[in-house]
Each structure stands twice: as structure tokens, then as C-alpha cells.
Design a protein around this motif. Sequence first.
Motif, PDB file in Angstrom:
ATOM      1  N   ILE A   9      -3.830  10.325   0.026  1.00 32.97           N
ATOM      2  CA  ILE A   9      -4.486   9.059   0.390  1.00 32.97           C
ATOM      3  C   ILE A   9      -3.478   8.196   1.150  1.00 32.97           C
ATOM      4  O   ILE A   9      -2.543   7.656   0.553  1.00 32.97           O
ATOM      5  N   PRO A  10      -3.621   8.101   2.483  1.00 31.29           N
ATOM      6  CA  PRO A  10      -2.684   7.267   3.241  1.00 31.29           C
ATOM      7  C   PRO A  10      -3.041   5.791   3.096  1.00 31.29           C
ATOM      8  O   PRO A  10      -4.194   5.399   3.271  1.00 31.29           O
ATOM      9  N   VAL A  11      -2.047   4.984   2.739  1.00 32.89           N
ATOM     10  CA  VAL A  11      -2.262   3.540   2.561  1.00 32.89           C
ATOM     11  C   VAL A  11      -1.134   2.749   3.224  1.00 32.89           C
ATOM     12  O   VAL A  11      -0.796   1.657   2.796  1.00 32.89           O
ATOM     13  N   ALA A  12      -0.550   3.332   4.280  1.00 31.10           N
ATOM     14  CA  ALA A  12       0.631   2.704   4.882  1.00 31.10           C
ATOM     15  C   ALA A  12       0.306   1.854   6.116  1.00 31.10           C
ATOM     16  O   ALA A  12       1.214   1.304   6.732  1.00 31.10           O
ATOM     17  N   GLY A  13      -0.984   1.747   6.464  1.00 32.07           N
ATOM     18  CA  GLY A  13      -1.358   0.985   7.665  1.00 32.07           C
ATOM     19  C   GLY A  13      -1.128  -0.513   7.492  1.00 32.07           C
ATOM     20  O   GLY A  13      -0.979  -1.015   6.373  1.00 32.07           O
ATOM     21  N   LEU A  14      -1.110  -1.242   8.596  1.00 34.55           N
ATOM     22  CA  LEU A  14      -0.799  -2.675   8.558  1.00 34.55           C
ATOM     23  C   LEU A  14      -2.014  -3.549   8.238  1.00 34.55           C
ATOM     24  O   LEU A  14      -1.863  -4.711   7.886  1.00 34.55           O
ATOM     25  N   GLY A  15      -3.216  -2.998   8.398  1.00 33.62           N
ATOM     26  CA  GLY A  15      -4.420  -3.767   8.069  1.00 33.62           C
ATOM     27  C   GLY A  15      -4.587  -5.000   8.934  1.00 33.62           C
ATOM     28  O   GLY A  15      -4.972  -6.072   8.452  1.00 33.62           O
ATOM     29  N   THR A  16      -4.320  -4.864  10.232  1.00 36.08           N
ATOM     30  CA  THR A  16      -4.322  -6.052  11.099  1.00 36.08           C
ATOM     31  C   THR A  16      -5.722  -6.656  11.275  1.00 36.08           C
ATOM     32  O   THR A  16      -5.840  -7.831  11.599  1.00 36.08           O
ATOM     33  N   LYS A  27      -4.270  -4.172   2.220  1.00 33.85           N
ATOM     34  CA  LYS A  27      -5.741  -4.323   2.253  1.00 33.85           C
ATOM     35  C   LYS A  27      -6.398  -3.430   1.202  1.00 33.85           C
ATOM     36  O   LYS A  27      -7.479  -3.723   0.719  1.00 33.85           O
ATOM     37  N   GLU A  28      -5.706  -2.342   0.833  1.00 36.93           N
ATOM     38  CA  GLU A  28      -6.275  -1.413  -0.152  1.00 36.93           C
ATOM     39  C   GLU A  28      -6.335  -2.032  -1.549  1.00 36.93           C
ATOM     40  O   GLU A  28      -6.975  -1.492  -2.442  1.00 36.93           O
ATOM     41  N   MET A  29      -5.628  -3.174  -1.761  1.00 33.82           N
ATOM     42  CA  MET A  29      -5.674  -3.855  -3.061  1.00 33.82           C
ATOM     43  C   MET A  29      -6.718  -4.966  -3.090  1.00 33.82           C
ATOM     44  O   MET A  29      -6.891  -5.626  -4.119  1.00 33.82           O
ATOM     45  N   LEU A  55      -0.023   9.414  -2.696  1.00 31.13           N
ATOM     46  CA  LEU A  55      -0.272   8.220  -1.890  1.00 31.13           C
ATOM     47  C   LEU A  55       0.826   8.086  -0.843  1.00 31.13           C
ATOM     48  O   LEU A  55       2.024   8.172  -1.171  1.00 31.13           O
ATOM     49  N   VAL A  56       0.428   7.936   0.409  1.00 33.37           N
ATOM     50  CA  VAL A  56       1.403   7.732   1.482  1.00 33.37           C
ATOM     51  C   VAL A  56       1.519   6.221   1.668  1.00 33.37           C
ATOM     52  O   VAL A  56       0.594   5.578   2.169  1.00 33.37           O
ATOM     53  N   THR A  57       2.652   5.658   1.212  1.00 36.24           N
ATOM     54  CA  THR A  57       2.802   4.205   1.233  1.00 36.24           C
ATOM     55  C   THR A  57       3.844   3.788   2.277  1.00 36.24           C
ATOM     56  O   THR A  57       4.451   4.630   2.919  1.00 36.24           O
ATOM     57  N   ARG A 103       6.797   8.052   1.422  1.00 37.10           N
ATOM     58  CA  ARG A 103       6.847   6.869   2.288  1.00 37.10           C
ATOM     59  C   ARG A 103       6.661   7.262   3.733  1.00 37.10           C
ATOM     60  O   ARG A 103       7.196   8.267   4.186  1.00 37.10           O
ATOM     61  N   GLN A 104       5.919   6.443   4.441  1.00 34.68           N
ATOM     62  CA  GLN A 104       5.853   6.558   5.900  1.00 34.68           C
ATOM     63  C   GLN A 104       6.682   5.383   6.431  1.00 34.68           C
ATOM     64  O   GLN A 104       6.275   4.223   6.285  1.00 34.68           O
ATOM     65  N   GLY A 105       7.851   5.685   6.979  1.00 38.26           N
ATOM     66  CA  GLY A 105       8.798   4.637   7.387  1.00 38.26           C
ATOM     67  C   GLY A 105       8.201   3.634   8.351  1.00 38.26           C
ATOM     68  O   GLY A 105       8.419   2.439   8.241  1.00 38.26           O
ATOM     69  N   HIS A 112       0.508  11.091  11.672  1.00 36.76           N
ATOM     70  CA  HIS A 112       1.881  11.000  11.180  1.00 36.76           C
ATOM     71  C   HIS A 112       1.898  10.773   9.664  1.00 36.76           C
ATOM     72  O   HIS A 112       2.703  11.378   8.941  1.00 36.76           O
ATOM     73  N   ALA A 113       0.989   9.929   9.174  1.00 35.33           N
ATOM     74  CA  ALA A 113       0.924   9.655   7.726  1.00 35.33           C
ATOM     75  C   ALA A 113       0.635  10.949   6.959  1.00 35.33           C
ATOM     76  O   ALA A 113       1.255  11.220   5.927  1.00 35.33           O
ATOM     77  N   VAL A 114      -0.282  11.760   7.472  1.00 32.14           N
ATOM     78  CA  VAL A 114      -0.631  13.016   6.785  1.00 32.14           C
ATOM     79  C   VAL A 114       0.566  13.970   6.821  1.00 32.14           C
ATOM     80  O   VAL A 114       0.886  14.621   5.821  1.00 32.14           O
ATOM     81  N   GLY A 131      -7.723   5.339   2.557  1.00 30.77           N
ATOM     82  CA  GLY A 131      -7.620   4.397   1.452  1.00 30.77           C
ATOM     83  C   GLY A 131      -8.451   3.141   1.596  1.00 30.77           C
ATOM     84  O   GLY A 131      -8.455   2.289   0.704  1.00 30.77           O
ATOM     85  N   ASP A 132      -9.177   2.976   2.707  1.00 29.64           N
ATOM     86  CA  ASP A 132     -10.008   1.771   2.851  1.00 29.64           C
ATOM     87  C   ASP A 132     -11.485   2.106   3.063  1.00 29.64           C
ATOM     88  O   ASP A 132     -12.300   1.208   3.256  1.00 29.64           O
ATOM     89  N   ASP A 133     -11.838   3.385   3.034  1.00 33.00           N
ATOM     90  CA  ASP A 133     -13.250   3.790   3.155  1.00 33.00           C
ATOM     91  C   ASP A 133     -13.796   4.039   1.760  1.00 33.00           C
ATOM     92  O   ASP A 133     -13.285   4.872   1.026  1.00 33.00           O
TER      93      ASP A 133
HETATM   94  P1  UTP Z   1      -6.833   2.246   9.721  1.00 34.42           P
HETATM   95  O1  UTP Z   1      -6.667   2.479  11.180  1.00 34.42           O
HETATM   96  O2  UTP Z   1      -8.151   1.765   9.201  1.00 34.42           O
HETATM   97  O3  UTP Z   1      -5.713   1.281   9.142  1.00 34.42           O
HETATM   98  O4  UTP Z   1      -6.378   3.553   8.954  1.00 34.42           O
HETATM   99  P2  UTP Z   1      -4.815   0.170   9.764  1.00 34.42           P
HETATM  100  O5  UTP Z   1      -4.028   0.668  10.924  1.00 34.42           O
HETATM  101  O6  UTP Z   1      -4.062  -0.372   8.587  1.00 34.42           O
HETATM  102  O7  UTP Z   1      -5.933  -0.892  10.166  1.00 34.42           O
HETATM  103  P3  UTP Z   1      -6.026  -2.038  11.275  1.00 34.42           P
HETATM  104  O8  UTP Z   1      -6.802  -1.419  12.396  1.00 34.42           O
HETATM  105  O9  UTP Z   1      -4.633  -2.490  11.638  1.00 34.42           O
HETATM  106  O10 UTP Z   1      -6.794  -3.125  10.577  1.00 34.42           O
HETATM  107  C1  UTP Z   1      -7.101   4.175   7.881  1.00 34.42           C
HETATM  108  C2  UTP Z   1      -6.185   4.432   6.686  1.00 34.42           C
HETATM  109  O11 UTP Z   1      -4.998   5.109   7.084  1.00 34.42           O
HETATM  110  C3  UTP Z   1      -3.844   4.412   6.670  1.00 34.42           C
HETATM  111  C4  UTP Z   1      -4.302   2.964   6.423  1.00 34.42           C
HETATM  112  O12 UTP Z   1      -3.498   2.346   5.416  1.00 34.42           O
HETATM  113  C5  UTP Z   1      -5.754   3.141   6.013  1.00 34.42           C
HETATM  114  O13 UTP Z   1      -5.901   3.266   4.593  1.00 34.42           O
HETATM  115  N1  UTP Z   1      -2.788   4.526   7.714  1.00 34.42           N
HETATM  116  C6  UTP Z   1      -3.048   4.220   9.017  1.00 34.42           C
HETATM  117  C7  UTP Z   1      -1.514   4.941   7.340  1.00 34.42           C
HETATM  118  O14 UTP Z   1      -1.254   5.239   6.151  1.00 34.42           O
HETATM  119  N2  UTP Z   1      -0.539   5.017   8.298  1.00 34.42           N
HETATM  120  C8  UTP Z   1      -0.771   4.711   9.602  1.00 34.42           C
HETATM  121  O15 UTP Z   1       0.180   4.822  10.416  1.00 34.42           O
HETATM  122  C9  UTP Z   1      -2.061   4.300   9.968  1.00 34.42           C
END
Ligand code: UTP
Length: 291
Positions: A9-16, A27-29, A55-57, A103-105, A112-114, A131-133
Motif C-alpha cells: 500500500i503506497p502512502v508516500a504521495g504529497l496529497g497536493t 491524506k491517508e489519515m 506500507l510504502v511511506t 521508505r520512498q525517499g 517508483h513507490a512499488v 492508500g486513498d481509494d
Molecule cells: P496519487 O497520485 O493519488 O497521490 O497517488 P498524490 O501524488 O499524493 O496526490 P496529489 O495528486 O498530489 O493530490 C495514489 C497513491 O499512491 C501514493 C499516494 O500516497 C497515494 O496513496 N504515492 C503516489 C506514493 O506512495 N508515492 C508517489 O510517488 C506517488
Amino acid sequence: MDKIRKAVIPVAGLGTRFLPATKAQPKEMLPLVDKPVIQHVVEEAIHAGIENIVLVTGRGKQAIENHFDVAYELEETLDRRGRTEDLRLVQEITHLGQFSYVRQGEPLGLGHAVLCARHAVGEMPFALLLGDDVFDEADPALGALIAAYEATGKSVVGVQEVPESHVSRYGIVNPAASGSATWWDVTRIVEKPAPAVAPSRWAVVGRYVLLPEVFAHLAILKPGVGGEYQLTDALMEMAAEGRLVAAPIPARRFDTGDKLDYLKANVEFALKREDLRAPFQAYLEGLVKKF
Ligand code: UTP
């Protein structure tokens, strides 16, 4: 055939898309009523027979690790105060499954996360859940993909039909040859196509079952759209080799990383709750009359 026991479960995105809420918290919390989005995702995986969760954090995601860990002081206080039901609720999260973290640096994209989870997964097929669906709990989401993997021995992408105006937000696969298939061979995936050139309205959504061969494709990826390493690019190669099938997911889906979908998810999850339904419904009906 190897059973699917691990989930990444990748959760390392920025959630912009969810700023400013995601400036200092993942955002996953964010909660759906009172349970964080990520817990819904983990519970879906466990329900489908997964035992190990990877979890990929990344930076700023410690709240997720803490959520699935023992909360000693809280548990001790709840115990001392005789809050047995709350204590049970808190403790059962830790025992949902076996958790590990990689960790995904840098958030360099989903592909890349996978790839960061390669050593944690090893040479076994695994489930991948974004992690957000979140899917409606009453229906099997990941379960439909595992059934397709067991029928074909191939990697599987979960798909759902989306409105034509939304096809440009997703990877879109070719349609099934017959109308009522529970899975079909993917021969094409087009990333974010304009509606006029989309091969169908079947969009790849946040659930996958992947064979370890995906890592060899991910390892040689070049950055794609937006400079990110795209999982879809690896999936395209697997489709070209006849190694990928699509399975429709018969469940309501919410992209909780999107503000409108997040609000809808909260309303619908609240309306399903015995303790909230009646007063919340009355409140909503009052609102409808008011506006
Ligand atoms: P999203 O594209 O929805 O996440 O990726 P994001 O980049 O955080 O969102 P926005 O567009 O900036 O709002 C789907 C999932 O993949 C993870 C995110 O955490 C999310 O759960 N992800 C995405 C990673 O783990 N690493 C990444 O480099 C990108």
C-alpha cells in the motif's frame, strides 16, 4: 498457484489536491466518519485474505505507522478508566495483520513507490492497493481481482466504467469481447486519453494483483508524464506480452484524495452507521429544505 498473502500500500504521495489539510498530515489519515481512510484500505486487504501489509511511506507519514502500532499510554489510560470498548477498538487495529514499512525517499511516482517494495515482497505475487481509494465495504473489491488471478495466473488490474468526461483522468483499457466477463485480456492501456481516442470507458482504479515480473519492468522505467515513474508504463509492456487481465470491480468507489469524493464518502459512510443514521438523515433533510 501461489496464494496472495502480501499487499503493498503506497502512502508516500504529497496529497497536493487536499492542501492545506495535507501540509503536515498524511491524506491517508483523514477520517471517514471516525476511521482513517488507510484503515478502511487495510481492512479490505485483510478481508480478502492478506496477512502481510507493506506500507510504502515517506517524510511526514509517521502518523500512519503510529496508527497501526501499540499506543501504550492511551491503552493504559483507557484500561485504568474501565473504557473497555474503546480499548478493544484501539487494540484491534494493531492486530489486523503483520505490518512492515519501506521508505520512498522522494515521491517519484507510483511506479517508483512499488519498486521500493521489491525486497519486502520477494518473488511472490502480491496485491497493490492505493492508500486513498476506498470501496464500499459491503462489496468485494480486491476479492474480485484475486478471483481473476486464480482463474488466469496473470497480473490483474481492477477496472470500473467511468463517465466519458472522466476518461482523461485514468489509464483506460480495451473493453471485454463479451459483455458480462468477470475478467478479460488487456491488449491495450492508454494513459489519460482524450475521450475521442479512448479505447473504452473502462478505467484502471486503485486495485491490482501483480506477479513479481512487474519489478523487472519497473526497474528499467524512464520517467513519464510529469517526470514521475508511472506504473502504467510497466503495465503497458505486460499487456503487450499477453500477461495482463482486467477485472471489473462491482463496488462503489471513492477517491478520497479528491475533495468532492471525500465529502461524498463521509456522507455515505455516516448514513450507514446505526448510531448516526437517523439524526444525520434528519439533519440532511432539513438542509435540503433550507437551500
Ligand atoms: P496519487 O497520485 O493519488 O497521490 O497517488 P498524490 O501524488 O499524493 O496526490 P496529489 O495528486 O498530489 O493530490 C495514489 C497513491 O499512491 C501514493 C499516494 O500516497 C497515494 O496513496 N504515492 C503516489 C506514493 O506512495 N508515492 C508517489 O510517488 C506517488
